[in-house]
Design a protein around this motif. Structure first.
Motif, PDB file in Angstrom:
ATOM      1  N   ARG A 290       0.820  -1.205   0.000  1.00  0.00           N
ATOM      2  CA  ARG A 290       0.000   0.000   0.000  1.00  0.00           C
ATOM      3  C   ARG A 290       0.857   1.259   0.000  1.00  0.00           C
ATOM      4  NH1 ARG A 290      -5.226  -1.129   0.976  1.00  0.00           N
ATOM      5  NH2 ARG A 290      -5.767  -3.188   1.753  1.00  0.00           N
ATOM      6  N   THR A 291       1.948   1.239   0.792  1.00  0.00           N
ATOM      7  CA  THR A 291       2.763   2.436   0.915  1.00  0.00           C
ATOM      8  C   THR A 291       3.855   2.496  -0.129  1.00  0.00           C
ATOM      9  OG1 THR A 291       4.173   1.315   2.527  1.00  0.00           O
ATOM     10  CG2 THR A 291       2.295   2.574   3.368  1.00  0.00           C
ATOM     11  N   GLY A 292       4.429   1.368  -0.477  1.00  0.00           N
ATOM     12  CA  GLY A 292       5.502   1.331  -1.453  1.00  0.00           C
ATOM     13  C   GLY A 292       6.845   1.588  -0.808  1.00  0.00           C
ATOM     14  N   THR A 293       7.714   0.603  -0.851  1.00  0.00           N
ATOM     15  CA  THR A 293       9.037   0.741  -0.220  1.00  0.00           C
ATOM     16  C   THR A 293      10.188   0.396  -1.150  1.00  0.00           C
ATOM     17  OG1 THR A 293       8.926  -1.548   0.597  1.00  0.00           O
ATOM     18  CG2 THR A 293       8.083   0.186   2.058  1.00  0.00           C
ATOM     19  N   THR A 294       9.896  -0.082  -2.354  1.00  0.00           N
ATOM     20  CA  THR A 294      10.934  -0.589  -3.240  1.00  0.00           C
ATOM     21  C   THR A 294      11.586   0.542  -4.020  1.00  0.00           C
ATOM     22  OG1 THR A 294       9.615  -2.601  -3.481  1.00  0.00           O
ATOM     23  CG2 THR A 294      11.464  -2.314  -4.984  1.00  0.00           C
ATOM     24  N   SER A 295      12.902   0.517  -4.102  1.00  0.00           N
ATOM     25  CA  SER A 295      13.646   1.556  -4.803  1.00  0.00           C
ATOM     26  C   SER A 295      13.546   1.380  -6.317  1.00  0.00           C
ATOM     27  CB  SER A 295      15.117   1.520  -4.386  1.00  0.00           C
ATOM     28  OG  SER A 295      15.736   0.332  -4.866  1.00  0.00           O
ATOM     29  N   PHE A 296      14.006   2.388  -7.022  1.00  0.00           N
ATOM     30  CA  PHE A 296      14.015   2.353  -8.484  1.00  0.00           C
ATOM     31  C   PHE A 296      14.830   1.176  -9.003  1.00  0.00           C
ATOM     32  CE2 PHE A 296      16.242   3.418 -12.429  1.00  0.00           C
ATOM     33  CZ  PHE A 296      15.188   3.734 -13.267  1.00  0.00           C
ATOM     34  N   PHE A 297      16.027   0.982  -8.450  1.00  0.00           N
ATOM     35  CA  PHE A 297      16.916  -0.065  -8.961  1.00  0.00           C
ATOM     36  C   PHE A 297      16.391  -1.460  -8.631  1.00  0.00           C
ATOM     37  CE2 PHE A 297      19.733   3.636  -8.590  1.00  0.00           C
ATOM     38  CZ  PHE A 297      20.238   3.672  -9.891  1.00  0.00           C
ATOM     39  N   LYS A 298      15.799  -1.634  -7.447  1.00  0.00           N
ATOM     40  CA  LYS A 298      15.211  -2.942  -7.130  1.00  0.00           C
ATOM     41  C   LYS A 298      14.035  -3.245  -8.037  1.00  0.00           C
ATOM     42  CE  LYS A 298      16.370  -4.089  -2.366  1.00  0.00           C
ATOM     43  NZ  LYS A 298      15.817  -4.416  -1.021  1.00  0.00           N
ATOM     44  N   THR A 299      13.235  -2.233  -8.318  1.00  0.00           N
ATOM     45  CA  THR A 299      12.100  -2.444  -9.211  1.00  0.00           C
ATOM     46  C   THR A 299      12.578  -2.788 -10.611  1.00  0.00           C
ATOM     47  OG1 THR A 299      10.863  -0.814  -7.915  1.00  0.00           O
ATOM     48  CG2 THR A 299       9.913  -1.479 -10.013  1.00  0.00           C
ATOM     49  N   CYS A 300      13.664  -2.152 -11.049  1.00  0.00           N
ATOM     50  CA  CYS A 300      14.253  -2.503 -12.355  1.00  0.00           C
ATOM     51  C   CYS A 300      14.694  -3.964 -12.362  1.00  0.00           C
ATOM     52  CB  CYS A 300      15.444  -1.599 -12.672  1.00  0.00           C
ATOM     53  SG  CYS A 300      15.009   0.077 -13.170  1.00  0.00           S
TER      54      CYS A 300
ATOM     55  N   SER B 168       4.483  -1.386  -5.489  1.00  0.00           N
ATOM     56  CA  SER B 168       5.573  -1.600  -4.537  1.00  0.00           C
ATOM     57  C   SER B 168       6.581  -0.466  -4.516  1.00  0.00           C
ATOM     58  CB  SER B 168       6.297  -2.912  -4.865  1.00  0.00           C
ATOM     59  OG  SER B 168       7.092  -2.762  -6.037  1.00  0.00           O
ATOM     60  N   MET B 169       6.570   0.387  -5.550  1.00  0.00           N
ATOM     61  CA  MET B 169       7.597   1.422  -5.669  1.00  0.00           C
ATOM     62  C   MET B 169       7.419   2.528  -4.641  1.00  0.00           C
ATOM     63  SD  MET B 169       8.543   2.082  -9.648  1.00  0.00           S
ATOM     64  CE  MET B 169       9.961   3.065  -9.105  1.00  0.00           C
ATOM     65  N   LYS B 170       8.531   2.973  -4.138  1.00  0.00           N
ATOM     66  CA  LYS B 170       8.512   4.108  -3.218  1.00  0.00           C
ATOM     67  C   LYS B 170       8.174   5.392  -3.957  1.00  0.00           C
ATOM     68  CE  LYS B 170      11.333   6.325   0.354  1.00  0.00           C
ATOM     69  NZ  LYS B 170      12.635   6.308   1.076  1.00  0.00           N
ATOM     70  N   ASN B 171       8.791   5.576  -5.120  1.00  0.00           N
ATOM     71  CA  ASN B 171       8.520   6.738  -5.964  1.00  0.00           C
ATOM     72  C   ASN B 171       7.839   6.265  -7.241  1.00  0.00           C
ATOM     73  OD1 ASN B 171       8.443   9.081  -7.445  1.00  0.00           O
ATOM     74  ND2 ASN B 171      10.630   9.535  -7.283  1.00  0.00           N
ATOM     75  N   LYS B 172       6.528   6.250  -7.232  1.00  0.00           N
ATOM     76  CA  LYS B 172       5.768   5.659  -8.332  1.00  0.00           C
ATOM     77  C   LYS B 172       5.880   6.459  -9.624  1.00  0.00           C
ATOM     78  CE  LYS B 172       2.477   3.371  -5.263  1.00  0.00           C
ATOM     79  NZ  LYS B 172       3.364   3.562  -4.096  1.00  0.00           N
TER      80      LYS B 172
END
Length: 432
Positions: A40-50, A252-256
């Motif tokens: 719901r909040t999103g904690t995953t960084s850009f690089f992890k999402t990549c 999941s992204m912190k910065n959607k």
């Protein structure tokens, strides 16, 4: 895979976040699965999402890109880039759908938000059927490569002698079956989070074989083969079948706001890998390249064995993760027995046995993945996201460049689905 997986499959593994959801063809998202609040909040960084996105898109589809290029000729490579562009754009449309309604959490939610319960049902059917057939393709892939390594294999059960590839398909299914019974797949998902690594190792091994093992890059190939275009575009589409995973990646992204950049990075790198394998595999083996390029590799070379064993290990670990959403969806049809262990084991075992039967009945990996790519991957990754966005956004009510672009993509997807599915069904029927 995408899958590949979509995918496009990985050597592809689905994202199993909620009971009914995602597929793709490859990612391990322990952080997302273990904590619903983090979704719901999103904690995953850009690089992890990549990383997760690359695992979702990097799949078994890489093995068939040389065969796809050989089927359509050099000019068909343009179709790979066209499919990649359309799939990238439909991924952006999924992002816009989720931005339009914060209650959307999954791919199935998008279908329901756009077309109600029927939309959710259609999305679920396409998603689970694709997972089922990709898991079946894993068995075919294992059988093909194992019989290539051990051509004298046969299985004796009493007076019954099962020879060759069929015996390997059955043995692999028996090895995989206990993993489908597991309630907790977290350990498998650690092993399986290797889609992009597996693709890179396979590509590197094939290149090494061509450059230093006496195979060379001496085949010129043909410019264009019209009759093979449907097969080529279907297999290209199979490489990009990870879209049902995208909603969870986005959430999941912190910065959607960076999700579009994630898609750009993932599609660019995966397309580069797919195109490279297609080109080098075609230059190495020409029109004689098989539906899995590993079957052309000389088995007495170390680099070839690395590629083959890499191809064998990944589907074995990923079968359960890929298949679990379909198993759970089937169990949910019997709610009164869902929690009873004997019924659960019976349903899981029956479904695995059914994939073995299909794998033995449709022994061609290329034909089956072509069918998956044309009918299911195109529908789930291109057509449905476009239609859902048109409905959710209301763009269909006003004529403009955006609507023209989306309608053009849908028309292209329908054309690929019809021609590719027809060609695949004819080819499968001819091999029965």
């Amino acid at each position: 895979m995408t899958s590949m997986e979509h995918d496009g499959s990985s050597l592809t593994v689905p994202l199993i976040a909620d009971e009914e959801k995602q597929h793709g063809v490859g990612c391990k998202l322990e952080e997302i699965e273990s904590n619903h609040d983090s979704l719901r909040t999103g904690t995953t960084s850009f690089f992890k999402t990549c990383f997760h996105g690359l695992n979702a898109l990097s799949g078994v589809g890489i093995l068939s890109t040389p065969y796809a290029l050989a089927s359509g000729g050099w000019w068909s490579l343009a179709l790979l880039f066209l499919i990649a562009t359309a799939a990238f754009y439909s991924g952006l449309l999924i992002q816009r759908c989720m931005e339009a309604d914060p209650n959307i959490r999954t791919y199935l939610d998008i279908g329901e938000r756009a077309f109600g319960k029927k939309g959710r049902l259609v999305a679920s059917i396409f998603m689970n059927l694709e997972l089922y057939l990709v898991a079946t393709g894993f068995l075919i892939l294992e059988g093909d490569n194992l019989i290539n390594l051990f051509p004298n294999m046969k299985l004796e059960v009493g007076a019954l002698i099962i020879g060759g590839k069929q015996s390997f398909v059955i043995l692999v299914a028996l090895i995989i079956l206990p993993t489908v019974w597991l309630d907790n797949l977290s350990m498998l998902s650690y092993v399986s989070a290797s889609g992009v690594l597996a693709s890179a190792v396979t590509l590197g091994s094939v290149l090494w074989t061509g450059a230093f093992s006496g195979v060379g890059f001496n085949h010129k190939g043909t410019s264009l083969n019209w009759s093979g275009i449907p097969t080529a575009v279907s297999l290209y589409a199979f490489c990009y079948c990870a879209h049902p995973v995208f909603p969870t990646l986005y959430t999941s992204m912190k910065n959607k706001s960076q999700f579009s950049n994630v898609l750009l990075v993932c599609f660019f790198l995966c397309t580069f890998i797919y195109a490279s394998m297609a080109i080098f595999g075609y230059l190495m083996f020409g029109s004689g390249v098989q539906s899995q390029v590993t079957l052309n590799l000389p088995t007495n070379r170390l680099s070839s064995r690395v590629a083959i064993y890499n191809t064998l290990v990944n589907p074995t670990t990923k079968y359960a993760l890929m298949f679990t959403p379909t198993v759970n969806a089937t169990k949910s049809c019997f709610p009164s027995h869902y929690s009873k262990k004997p019924y659960s084991l019976f349903i899981s075992t029956t479904l695995v046995v059914s994939t073995v039967i299909v794998a033995l009945a449709v022994p061609s990996f290329g034909n089956l993945m072509s069918l998956v790519g044309a009918f299911l991957s195109v529908s789930a990754s291109i057509i449905l996201p476009c239609l859902c966005y048109l409905k959710i956004s209301g763009v269909y009510q006003r004529f403009g460049c955006e609507m023209v672009a989306i309608v053009s993509i849908v028309v292209m997807g329908v054309a690929v689905a019809i021609t590719g599915t027809y060609t695949s069904v004819v080819q499968i029927s001819g091999n029965l």
